[in-house]
Design an enzyme around this catalytic site. Structure first.
Site, PDB file in Angstrom:
ATOM      1  N   HIS A 151       0.816  -1.222   0.000  1.00 30.87           N
ATOM      2  CA  HIS A 151       0.000   0.000   0.000  1.00 30.87           C
ATOM      3  C   HIS A 151       0.844   1.264   0.000  1.00 30.87           C
ATOM      4  O   HIS A 151       0.432   2.297  -0.542  1.00 30.87           O
ATOM      5  CB  HIS A 151      -0.937  -0.013   1.215  1.00 30.87           C
ATOM      6  CG  HIS A 151      -2.163   0.832   1.034  1.00 30.87           C
ATOM      7  ND1 HIS A 151      -2.180   2.009   0.312  1.00 30.87           N
ATOM      8  CD2 HIS A 151      -3.436   0.661   1.476  1.00 30.87           C
ATOM      9  CE1 HIS A 151      -3.396   2.531   0.337  1.00 30.87           C
ATOM     10  NE2 HIS A 151      -4.183   1.729   1.025  1.00 30.87           N
ATOM     11  N   ASP A 393      -8.186  -6.525 -18.380  1.00 32.02           N
ATOM     12  CA  ASP A 393      -8.658  -7.370 -19.475  1.00 32.02           C
ATOM     13  C   ASP A 393      -7.447  -7.952 -20.177  1.00 32.02           C
ATOM     14  O   ASP A 393      -6.654  -7.228 -20.782  1.00 32.02           O
ATOM     15  CB  ASP A 393      -9.499  -6.529 -20.444  1.00 32.02           C
ATOM     16  CG  ASP A 393     -10.020  -7.321 -21.631  1.00 32.02           C
ATOM     17  OD1 ASP A 393      -9.709  -8.521 -21.736  1.00 32.02           O
ATOM     18  OD2 ASP A 393     -10.722  -6.727 -22.467  1.00 32.02           O
TER      19      ASP A 393
END
Length: 447
Positions: A151, A393
């Site tokens: 993070h 994708d």
């Protein structure tokens, strides 16, 4: 679900000309916004229907994406100036290949994250790689991608940009967006500094006395203990339900005032429902920790392509009895005001405070503390509604399922776009089991 690990390797950046840009071994200081957030990996899980490209194509795409997002391939440490920094040494990301000899629908029926979910990504407790990826192939041809990123290197927006770029690179398309990588210089304090807000109470706190423990054993003990007490529930909020909720929340506003947003309304509803389910009453204060993306709030705005952290938090609070007894519009107004207050002036004040030396001199630590396992009477919200996580994708379309990993911290709350494609959203709610039973009874009641 039996996950068989086939291989585990390091994937390093692949540059077009074979040469890394800049100086080898350059240290890039983390910004004050990087250092104040959680110092751990955050894991997310995607599921893709067949057909899917081979693992080799995803590995090559990852190497190309890492060449643009080079900090992901580095290592966090202490630089020559004594500051926490990322070393641009191209040490690489962890790439794990795994299989399950069963269909996905049988192995992992999709609902709320469960302990089984954690088998779909590498362990995230003691690792040096800043990015870890696990590709798990199921007998039905489905592919599950578990991604874990540190993070302090990237917030949700920056991580979503990288994931989209990985998909493009896998499809042999140009990496986009190209990241803006200037974390070491972008957030400089003003001269003279102007600290206008109480950052010792919001982003920082005094360091607690804490005994030394082994991190890996500590994580195992925590999840073993939490599994029987804290449960994660996935609540679907349909577009129609949200519309009715917004109408109810905004019904008391003057006609000259814009109605409450979807975010404000849904969070207000969940806050009230969870507070009621916990049985909290008058005289007890409850608050929510809400992450606020500062990219569009700072002046000048921070580019959407910026790679790093630009997040602080809003803390709306209320008396528990008052919150539950008053209508949802009251809670929505509290959220609206608290989030609006985290503006450019607030971000600049934080930068000035965090750069002043007070944190080090006073031994302060961030309030973003993943060691907290029970938040009651409070909540912590991560909203991924405006983040392009689902742009990933690899060539056969986007994921048919997407969720955070299993992390049973009582009081944690995630909001995601609905996987059903109906314009609704999903809320992942972690509560003690007895409170969760009550929450399920009332969570779809509009009051």
């Amino acid at each position: 679900m039996k996950v068989k690990i086939g291989s585990s390797k390091i994937v390093r950046p692949l540059y077009d000309d074979g040469v890394a840009p800049g100086d080898a071994g350059e240290w890039v200081p983390l910004s004050v916004l990087d250092k104040v957030t959680y110092g751990e990996h955050v894991a997310i899980i995607y599921a893709f229907q067949p057909p899917n490209p081979p693992n080799a194509a995803l590995e090559l795409g990852l190497a190309k994406a890492l060449a643009a997002y080079r900090e992901w391939a580095g290592r966090i440490g202490v630089g020559p100036d004594g500051q926490r920094s990322v070393l641009l040494n191209d040490a690489g990301a962890r790439f794990v290949e795994a299989t399950v000899d069963a269909p996905l629908s049988v192995s992992l029926p999709f609902g709320a994250p469960s302990p089984e979910s954690r088998r779909l990504h590498p362990r995230i407790d003691v690792v040096v790689e800043l990015v870890q990826v696990q590709l798990t192939r199921f007998s039905c041809g489905s592919l599950v991608v578990g991604f874990a990123g540190h993070h302090q290197i990237a917030d949700g927006q920056a991580t979503g940009n990288f994931l989209g770029a990985w998909g493009l690179a896998t499809r042999q398309l140009p990496v986009y967006p190209i990241p803006v990588c200037d974390r070491g210089t972008r957030f400089a304090p003003r001269d003279p500094p102007l600290v206008e807000f109480l950052h010792r109470e919001a982003e920082y706190k005094a360091a607690p006395a804490r005994a030394d423990t082994d991190v890996g054993e500590d994580e195992d003990e925590f999840f073993a203990a939490a599994q029987g007490k804290v449960k994660v529930h996935r609540m679907h909020l349909s577009k129609e339900f949200v519309s009715r909720l917004k109408a109810r929340a905004s019904s008391g506003l003057p006609t000259s005032r814009r109605g409450y947003t979807t975010f404000q309304t849904v969070v207000a509803h969940l806050w009230r429902a969870i507070t009621a389910a916990r049985g909290l009453g008058a005289g007890l204060t409850t608050k929510i920790r809400i992450s606020v993306n500062g990219r569009s709030r700072m002046r000048p705005p921070v580019p959407r392509e910026y790679f790093g952290n630009v997040v602080l938090w809003a803390f709306p609070r209320a008396d528990a009895g008052d919150l539950v007894s008053r209508p949802v519009g009251h809670a929505a107004e509290l959220i609206h005001r608290a989030v609006a207050a985290v503006d450019d002036a607030y971000f600049r004040s934080f930068v000035d405070f965090a750069s002043s030396g007070a944190v080090e001199a006073e031994g302060l630590v961030p309030t973003a503390d993943s060691d907290e396992t029970v938040l009651c009477p409070n909540l912590e919200l991560d909203a991924w509604l405006g983040i392009n996580f689902c742009d990933l994708d690899f060539g056969s379309g986007g994921p048919f399922y997407f969720m955070p990993t299993y992390y049973p911290m009582e009081g944690s709350l995630f909001l995601l776009p609905s996987v059903l494609g109906d314009g609704g959203m999903e809320a992942y709610v972690s509560l003690f089991e007895n409170h969760l039973d009550e929450f399920k009874k009332i969570c779809h009641k509009i009051t």
